[in-house]
Design a protein around this motif. Structure first.
Motif, PDB file in Angstrom:
ATOM      1  N   ALA A  87      -9.389   5.607   1.526  1.00 44.85           N
ATOM      2  CA  ALA A  87      -8.597   5.960   0.249  1.00 44.85           C
ATOM      3  C   ALA A  87      -8.075   5.116  -0.566  1.00 44.85           C
ATOM      4  O   ALA A  87      -8.151   4.945  -1.972  1.00 44.85           O
ATOM      5  N   ARG A  88      -7.627   3.749   0.151  1.00 40.67           N
ATOM      6  CA  ARG A  88      -7.342   2.639  -0.944  1.00 40.67           C
ATOM      7  C   ARG A  88      -8.558   2.208  -1.410  1.00 40.67           C
ATOM      8  O   ARG A  88      -8.247   1.595  -2.666  1.00 40.67           O
ATOM      9  N   ALA A  89      -9.605   2.097  -1.049  1.00 44.07           N
ATOM     10  CA  ALA A  89     -10.743   1.470  -1.436  1.00 44.07           C
ATOM     11  C   ALA A  89     -11.022   2.319  -2.666  1.00 44.07           C
ATOM     12  O   ALA A  89     -11.798   1.957  -3.762  1.00 44.07           O
ATOM     13  N   TYR A  90     -11.106   3.754  -2.379  1.00 45.89           N
ATOM     14  CA  TYR A  90     -11.554   4.533  -3.577  1.00 45.89           C
ATOM     15  C   TYR A  90     -10.344   4.543  -4.690  1.00 45.89           C
ATOM     16  O   TYR A  90     -10.914   4.584  -5.845  1.00 45.89           O
ATOM     17  N   ARG A  91      -9.111   4.263  -4.357  1.00 44.43           N
ATOM     18  CA  ARG A  91      -8.080   4.074  -5.566  1.00 44.43           C
ATOM     19  C   ARG A  91      -8.549   2.774  -6.366  1.00 44.43           C
ATOM     20  O   ARG A  91      -8.395   2.708  -7.664  1.00 44.43           O
ATOM     21  N   ASP A  92      -9.297   1.794  -5.707  1.00 45.64           N
ATOM     22  CA  ASP A  92      -9.312   0.587  -6.401  1.00 45.64           C
ATOM     23  C   ASP A  92     -10.805   0.682  -7.215  1.00 45.64           C
ATOM     24  O   ASP A  92     -10.947  -0.135  -8.345  1.00 45.64           O
ATOM     25  N   HIS A  93     -11.702   1.108  -6.558  1.00 45.44           N
ATOM     26  CA  HIS A  93     -13.291   1.099  -6.871  1.00 45.44           C
ATOM     27  C   HIS A  93     -14.134   2.430  -7.254  1.00 45.44           C
ATOM     28  O   HIS A  93     -15.193   2.340  -7.490  1.00 45.44           O
ATOM     29  N   GLY A  94     -13.445   3.484  -6.706  1.00 45.00           N
ATOM     30  CA  GLY A  94     -14.154   4.890  -6.796  1.00 45.00           C
ATOM     31  C   GLY A  94     -13.815   5.441  -7.950  1.00 45.00           C
ATOM     32  O   GLY A  94     -13.093   5.219  -8.858  1.00 45.00           O
ATOM     33  N   SER A  95     -14.718   6.564  -8.141  1.00 43.77           N
ATOM     34  CA  SER A  95     -14.689   7.636  -9.302  1.00 43.77           C
ATOM     35  C   SER A  95     -15.187   8.906  -8.925  1.00 43.77           C
ATOM     36  O   SER A  95     -15.811   9.162  -7.921  1.00 43.77           O
ATOM     37  N   GLY A  96     -14.627   9.850  -9.788  1.00 45.00           N
ATOM     38  CA  GLY A  96     -15.131  11.221  -9.396  1.00 45.00           C
ATOM     39  C   GLY A  96     -14.146  11.766  -8.336  1.00 45.00           C
ATOM     40  O   GLY A  96     -13.423  11.233  -7.824  1.00 45.00           O
ATOM     41  N   ALA A 122      -4.029  12.035   5.034  1.00 48.38           N
ATOM     42  CA  ALA A 122      -4.305  10.764   5.226  1.00 48.38           C
ATOM     43  C   ALA A 122      -4.849  10.104   3.976  1.00 48.38           C
ATOM     44  O   ALA A 122      -4.566   8.865   3.523  1.00 48.38           O
ATOM     45  N   LEU A 123      -5.752  10.826   3.144  1.00 47.23           N
ATOM     46  CA  LEU A 123      -6.114  10.418   1.955  1.00 47.23           C
ATOM     47  C   LEU A 123      -5.214  10.339   1.025  1.00 47.23           C
ATOM     48  O   LEU A 123      -5.140   9.188   0.150  1.00 47.23           O
ATOM     49  N   ALA A 124      -4.199  11.205   0.882  1.00 48.54           N
ATOM     50  CA  ALA A 124      -3.167  11.252  -0.036  1.00 48.54           C
ATOM     51  C   ALA A 124      -2.267  10.030   0.466  1.00 48.54           C
ATOM     52  O   ALA A 124      -1.624   9.391  -0.609  1.00 48.54           O
ATOM     53  N   ALA A 125      -1.990   9.787   1.697  1.00 51.71           N
ATOM     54  CA  ALA A 125      -1.106   8.655   1.872  1.00 51.71           C
ATOM     55  C   ALA A 125      -1.897   7.466   1.723  1.00 51.71           C
ATOM     56  O   ALA A 125      -1.185   6.312   1.342  1.00 51.71           O
ATOM     57  N   GLY A 126      -3.222   6.960   1.556  1.00 54.14           N
ATOM     58  CA  GLY A 126      -3.750   5.915   1.154  1.00 54.14           C
ATOM     59  C   GLY A 126      -3.971   5.857  -0.403  1.00 54.14           C
ATOM     60  O   GLY A 126      -4.352   4.666  -1.052  1.00 54.14           O
ATOM     61  N   GLY A 127      -3.294   6.801  -0.998  1.00 53.80           N
ATOM     62  CA  GLY A 127      -3.319   6.793  -2.543  1.00 53.80           C
ATOM     63  C   GLY A 127      -4.433   7.303  -3.506  1.00 53.80           C
ATOM     64  O   GLY A 127      -4.535   7.262  -4.625  1.00 53.80           O
ATOM     65  N   ALA A 128      -5.398   8.235  -2.755  1.00 50.70           N
ATOM     66  CA  ALA A 128      -6.401   8.800  -3.421  1.00 50.70           C
ATOM     67  C   ALA A 128      -5.835   9.981  -3.946  1.00 50.70           C
ATOM     68  O   ALA A 128      -5.068  10.759  -3.633  1.00 50.70           O
ATOM     69  N   ARG A 129      -6.044  10.131  -5.470  1.00 48.31           N
ATOM     70  CA  ARG A 129      -5.597  10.996  -6.435  1.00 48.31           C
ATOM     71  C   ARG A 129      -6.613  11.897  -7.123  1.00 48.31           C
ATOM     72  O   ARG A 129      -6.320  12.839  -7.794  1.00 48.31           O
TER      73      ARG A 129
END
Length: 248
Positions: A87-96, A122-129
């Motif tokens: 999720a942290r990697a998605y927050r920094d570099h992901g989209s969609g 767990a996704l929400a705790a990692g910062g994925a919105r």
């Protein structure tokens, strides 16, 4: 009068012959260029390995496969840590959206369905919105462990060419290719492949990111040290132990 006319006609003919000879002399080199004996040069292999094996940016997928376990109604620590990092990697570099594919059938399917709420937390705790889309895939063999597959779209770096290709003989015993003192084709390919695989943000290969704000704490400490006449540099103190004294 007729004599003068003959002389004038002869001069015109001589001038025409000289012009024709000059045109033929100019056309001779051009005719040679169109002959069958012209020299044809082939393509020259670039010396720079970055030109032979360039790294290209593509719109791709970041994927993670986990084997979750639900213990006392909670997701196991290993899977939870993996999903938070994802999720942290998605927050920094992901989209969609984040795709969550659950196995269907057998014990793995039941375990995956029970772990879905924990995976969301767990996704929400990692910062994925971003939105989470849940889908299912059929398990071929119910006796085998089937993973939960997470993915999202991102920019990936990869090589345009394949490594391990040897179009020419390095020993060049049957030709003079090795006498040119040039880099062989596969030179630098592994380095480029490693860089494309390990780079944290592929966009750094195109240009640097914005400069981060200065650390005010470190700046204040350095200014205070200068005012006191002390060295503003960081002092790293290490203590080496004698290997012979270990275990005493």
């Amino acid at each position: 009068m007729s004599h003068l006319l003959l002389l004038h006609t002869e001069a015109r003919r001589r001038t025409a012959r000289l012009r024709f000879a000059a045109l033929m002399a100019l056309a001779a080199p051009l005719a040679a260029c169109t002959g069958a004996d012209r020299i044809v040069t082939g393509s020259i292999t670039p010396d720079d390995y970055r030109a032979r094996h360039p790294i290209e940016l593509h719109q791709g997928w970041a994927r993670l496969e986990v084997f979750p376990e639900v213990r006392n109604g909670a997701l196991d620590a290993r899977t939870s840590a993996q999903v938070r990092e994802f999720a942290r990697a998605y927050r920094d570099h992901g989209s969609g959206e984040i795709a969550l594919a659950l196995p269907q059938g057998g014990r793995a399917g039941a375990e995956a369905r029970a772990s879905a709420p924990g995976l969301r937390r767990a996704l929400a705790a990692g910062g994925a919105r971003g939105p989470v889309r849940i889908s299912y895939y059929q398990v071929a063999d119910p006796l085998l462990a089937a993973p939960v597959r997470l993915s999202y779209t991102t920019i990936t770096a990869r090589l345009d060419s394949r490594c391990g290709q040897w179009p020419n003989d390095l020993a060049s015993g049957s030709s003079t290719i090795g006498w040119e003192n040039r880099q062989y084709w596969n030179f630098g390919c592994a380095t480029q492949q490693m860089m494309a695989t390990q780079v944290a943000d592929p966009r750094d290969l195109v240009g640097p990111g914005a400069i981060a704000p200065p650390d005010s704490t470190m700046r204040g400490r350095a200014i205070d040290a200068v005012r006191k006449g002390e060295d503003p540099g960081t002092s790293w103190k290490t203590k080496n132990s004698n290997i012979g004294t270990l275990g005493d």
